[in-house]
Structure formats: C-alpha cells, structure tokens
Design a protein around this motif. Structure first.
Motif, PDB file in Angstrom:
ATOM      1  N   GLY A 199      -3.456   8.703  -0.816  1.00 34.30           N
ATOM      2  CA  GLY A 199      -4.090   7.776  -1.750  1.00 34.30           C
ATOM      3  C   GLY A 199      -4.631   8.472  -2.974  1.00 34.30           C
ATOM      4  O   GLY A 199      -4.536   7.962  -4.099  1.00 34.30           O
ATOM      5  N   GLN A 241      -1.883   9.460  -5.256  1.00 28.54           N
ATOM      6  CA  GLN A 241      -1.462   8.313  -6.045  1.00 28.54           C
ATOM      7  C   GLN A 241      -2.379   8.115  -7.245  1.00 28.54           C
ATOM      8  O   GLN A 241      -1.933   7.733  -8.327  1.00 28.54           O
ATOM      9  N   THR A 266       1.548   1.329  -4.483  1.00 27.86           N
ATOM     10  CA  THR A 266       0.584   1.506  -3.386  1.00 27.86           C
ATOM     11  C   THR A 266       1.242   2.025  -2.111  1.00 27.86           C
ATOM     12  O   THR A 266       0.736   1.799  -1.019  1.00 27.86           O
ATOM     13  N   ARG A 303      -6.010   0.500  -2.379  1.00 31.27           N
ATOM     14  CA  ARG A 303      -5.181  -0.582  -2.934  1.00 31.27           C
ATOM     15  C   ARG A 303      -6.018  -1.465  -3.857  1.00 31.27           C
ATOM     16  O   ARG A 303      -5.588  -1.822  -4.956  1.00 31.27           O
ATOM     17  N   ILE A 362      -6.536   0.268  -7.088  1.00 32.38           N
ATOM     18  CA  ILE A 362      -5.319   0.327  -7.900  1.00 32.38           C
ATOM     19  C   ILE A 362      -5.013  -1.030  -8.514  1.00 32.38           C
ATOM     20  O   ILE A 362      -4.643  -1.133  -9.699  1.00 32.38           O
ATOM     21  N   TYR A 363      -5.177  -2.112  -7.732  1.00 30.14           N
ATOM     22  CA  TYR A 363      -4.916  -3.450  -8.258  1.00 30.14           C
ATOM     23  C   TYR A 363      -5.880  -3.787  -9.401  1.00 30.14           C
ATOM     24  O   TYR A 363      -5.488  -4.394 -10.403  1.00 30.14           O
ATOM     25  N   GLU A 419       2.237  -8.023  -2.617  1.00 33.38           N
ATOM     26  CA  GLU A 419       1.852  -7.304  -3.821  1.00 33.38           C
ATOM     27  C   GLU A 419       2.451  -7.951  -5.075  1.00 33.38           C
ATOM     28  O   GLU A 419       1.722  -8.293  -6.018  1.00 33.38           O
TER      29      GLU A 419
END
Length: 513
Positions: free
Chosen positions: A415, A418, A439, A447, A450-451, A473
């Motif tokens: 994570g 990312q 993701t 997540r 990130i969203y 997603e």
C-alpha cells in the motif's frame, strides 16, 4: 509420528484443526513483524487473514509456506510440530502458496514454469511429453485459457497470475495459501477461482486467503483473523460480522464510506481517441473521449484492451491507424517523454515491474519523472535540497508510513509502495491522470485514501481515467464508463446506466450477451 509420510497419510475430518500457529513471533533487522500471534486453520474452510498493509499477513503466510522460519513460537501441521525449513519441504507436506509477487521466469513457457524445480525425470532425462500432458490437464481443470507452450513474458499480468495459481496444483494440496489472487483477475476469472475454492473445501483442503475486497470475504470466507501492527486482534465469523466492525478491527478507527461523493463538472474534451487501431492488433477502431472535471472508467475482461488503448495513447504501444488528439494537438505515436511533457501521466498496474525502481529510495522514485525540470535541476545539476523538500511534502500529503523517504521502496508495504507511485504524478503539471489498477494489493484504509486523492484531482479540474478489473471501483468512481471486449468498444455508460448488470452484459459478444 512426525515423519513426512505420516503427516501426509493422517486424515483430518472436515472442521478439525489442520494447521495451528502458536505464539509465533518473527523479527527482521530493526523490525518486529509478528508479535506472539496464534492462528489455526480447519480442514474444509476458507480462513481470511485481514489487516492493513504492514499488519503482518505476508510474514505469517511466508512462514507457513516455508519462506521464513519463526523467531519464536511453534507451527503444528496435522497435530504434529513441524519445521517448515523450505518452500520445497512445505510443498512436500501439501502446503502450497500463491504469492502476490510472482515467481515466474519470463523466458520459459507456461509448462516449464509450472514444474520449475519439480521436473519429471527418468534416468536423468526430462520427460517432456508427460510434463506437457500434465500441464494441459492442470490448466483445463482450472478453466484457464492458456496454452502450455506460451512464453510467460508475453502474457498479460492477469494471465501470469493464472500461471502462479496453476503452479500450486502440480501436486496434491492440503493447505492452499492465496495472497490477493484476484488482484489482476476480472469477474469471470474470479468466478472460476471461487468455484475451484469451493471444490477444494469439499475435499477437506484448508484455504488461507488474503484479500482487501469485502465482496470476496462475504462470498467465500468462513472465518476471519484480523492482524494489526504485527499483533493478533480477533478471529470472527465471516457471515455475521459487519463490514464496519471488520474495518474498525483492522484499523483501530472508524472508516466512513469507502467511495467518496464526487462533484463532476466536465468541460471541453482534452483527450479524443479517434478510430484507433494498434500495430499489434490488440485495439481495433476504438473511439473515446475524456474531459477535465470527470473520471472516465475503462472496464473489460483480461485481454479486452482496456490498458492497451491508453498505453497506445501514451506512446508505449504503436498506433497503426486513427488519431490521438490531446489538448487540441495530434499526438499520435509521440514518445512517452513527449506525452509526459504535454501533461499526460500514466500510472501502470505493475508497480514493481514498470512503476518503481525497487532498490532506490522513495525520494528518488518520487522525483524520477521530473529530474529535468527547473524545480529539481539547475545547470544540469540536481538540486538536492529542493528534491528533499518537494518529495517529503508529497510523501506527507499521501500519508506515507513510515515517513522515511530515504528508505528503499522495496522495504515498504504494498500500500505504501502504491502511495509512492501516486506521488510521482504530483511532481509536475498534469492535465490528464491515468490510473491503471490503482488499488491492487492495498488495504481498505489505503483504498479510501487513494479514492479521496483521485476524487480531489477531478474536483480541482483535472481529467482522470481509471482502468480497473475491480468492478465496484470503476462503477462507483466513474462519471462515464467505457466497456471493452476483444480490443473493441462495446458500450459507453453514463450516470445511472453504470450498474454491475449493464457492465457485465457487455463483457461478452453482443449476440452471446
């Protein structure tokens, strides 16, 4: 009693304990990855290991699979203590793992990878025909559309995932470990995998499953063990535990809605793809467009062309016909550097293979796309103090944990890797952000972050494309959604039209659907 033959011959009834981990700790230099954790797996169950990136899940399964040995504690298999000293030994007992990070040799074909290290030999001669027949049977039984003779380096990431899964079935399995196995699979491939899991459960196989996708947990899990910061938190029943309770156990805090509400305000088109076809024939006469102030989703099965379309626009693949118009200019077949300089940023799905330099620091990775820009470069010399200030600011903004930007990226959880990949796109002026599988392999908490990050980019006026195999997603994040099939555009969905049913019915040929 603890010989390998006895361990294999002992039968375990459904519901009885097959594997037990008792008070296990694992210390790496400077890090206590697992701290006195206990866990048990019953025959015929799917037991999910759940936790944030860095919680200790990967360390736990690596010890069960024979990759690492515990610093302290004990592992029992079929009631007997075992020293899982190697992956080969663990497999000989029937413990087989499918890790998130692939262990394939790209230059070899599928069947050679399936039996690598376990080749069939007679009188020191490789029994190629036997291997080929067995490889065909494994792939057919799993329902994977692969040929044993295909070279692995030419396969898509999803197809390589299928090879990794198939490797686990080259011998009899008692314990199967699946680490984010559907991260690169679409709904159809996922359905195939879950049917396989149900079949294994019926045969008494115990399955340890790692996923961050709530829908998967609801569908196949029996029990869930939650880890946090290397410690055991709780083991709960998968059917009766609520999603919010599970997230609270995982994070130790309340997490709100996973998908943010996004204020879409589309403007004039910034990207127009007109009747585009590629030289490798993966894209055939496709036309789509994207505007600032909106998120456009691209969905489709493995090999449908959703990634290939954008990679052709970005200069990674060659265009044979059609046009790519970006910000009013014909940019067809321009190089990736030219596209970057024009404000087109593509974040690839394979962060380790394409997105990051794993043996370099977070600081170097974040600044890499922009080293030639004045903010980092003066008279062709790197402005170290500027680089440090800028990259530290971005790492802080994206909540990198731990906030050690001089540490090599390979030492961070998936994570956080990312987050480093996402931070790269903020080091320069970008008009169009493309996030391909943004993701993959990240936990629910990450997540959400990130969203929110993607939503903010859109609301600040940027154009965004999300390419994803995760249907929730693309359905929940998209203002408009294109569905592709076999290199062609199937349909465009808008607003309330974007439903799972409408997306799935366009995953196949129109006459079949």
């Amino acid at each position: 009693m603890n010989s390998k033959s006895q361990l294999l011959s002992d039968s375990v009834k459904e519901g009885e304990t097959l594997l037990r981990v008792e008070g296990v700790s694992k210390r790496f230099p400077g890090v206590l990855a697992l701290d006195n954790v206990s866990f048990n797996l019953k025959a015929g169950e799917v037991h999910v290991l759940f936790g944030e990136n860095g919680a200790g899940k990967s360390t736990m399964i690596s010890m069960i699979a024979g990759v690492h040995t515990p610093t302290s504690g004990e592992i029992r298999f079929r009631g007997e203590p075992v020293d899982l000293k190697s992956v080969r030994y663990a497999r000989s007992l029937g413990i087989s793992a499918v890790f998130q990070e692939f262990s394939l040799v790209g230059q070899l074909n599928v069947e050679q990878n399936l039996f690598l290290g376990d080749e069939r030999v007679k009188n020191k001669i490789l029994r190629k025909k036997e291997l080929h027949i067995e490889a065909e049977k494994i792939l057919k039984d799993l329902g994977f559309d692969l040929k044993p003779s295909q070279i692995v380096s030419y396969l898509s990431r999803a197809e390589q995932q299928m090879v990794e899964i198939a490797k686990a079935f080259r011998s009899e399995v008692s314990v199967l470990i699946l680490d984010e196995p559907t991260a690169s699979l679409t709904e159809r491939e996922t359905d195939q995998l879950f049917r396989l899991v149900e079949m294994l459960k019926a045969q008494g196989v115990g399955v340890i499953y790692i996923t961050h996708r709530m829908a998967e947990i609801r569908r196949i899990a029996d029990r869930i063990t939650v880890l946090r910061d290397g410690k055991y938190v709780d083991t709960v029943d998968a059917k009766s535990t609520t999603e919010s309770n599970l997230i609270n156990l995982m994070t130790g805090r309340v997490v709100g809605e996973i998908f943010p509400k996004i204020d879409f305000k589309p403007k004039d088109k910034i990207l127009s793809i007109e009747n585009l076809s590629t030289k490798n024939h993966r894209i055939k006469d496709v036309s789509v467009h994207v505007s600032p102030g909106e998120i456009v989703g691209l969905a489709g099965l493995v090999g449908a062309g959703k990634s290939a379309l954008i990679r052709a626009c970005f200069g990674i693949q060659s265009v044979s016909s059609g046009k790519v118009i970006f910000d009013g200019e014909d940019v067809t077949n321009m190089t990736t550097r030219q596209m970057l300089d024009k404000g087109f940023f593509y974040s690839p799905p394979d962060r380790k293979g394409e997105g990051l330099v794993m043996i370099r620091s977070c600081q170097e990775n974040i600044s890499l796309p922009s080293l030639h820009l004045p903010k980092f470069n003066k008279w062709n010399l790197l402005r170290r103090s500027h680089e440090l200030k800028e990259t530290l600011s971005l790492a802080t903004k994206l909540q990198l944990h731990p906030l050690k930007i001089n540490r090599e990226v390979e030492h961070f959880s998936g994570g956080n890797q990312q987050k480093v990949l996402l931070a790269k796109c903020l080091t320069r002026d970008v008009k169009l952000f493309v996030f391909d599988e943004p993701t993959v392999g990240v936990d629910v908490g990450t997540r959400v972050e990130i969203y929110k990050f993607i939503a903010k980019l859109c609301e600040e006026g940027a154009a965004v494309i999300i390419i994803s195999s995760d249907l929730p997603e693309v359905i929940n994040m998209s203002h408009r959604l294109y569905v592709m099939h076999r290199g062609k555009l199937q349909t465009e969905l808008r607003g309330d039209e974007i439903t799972q049913e409408n997306v799935l019915m366009n995953f196949f040929d129109k006459e079949v659907a």
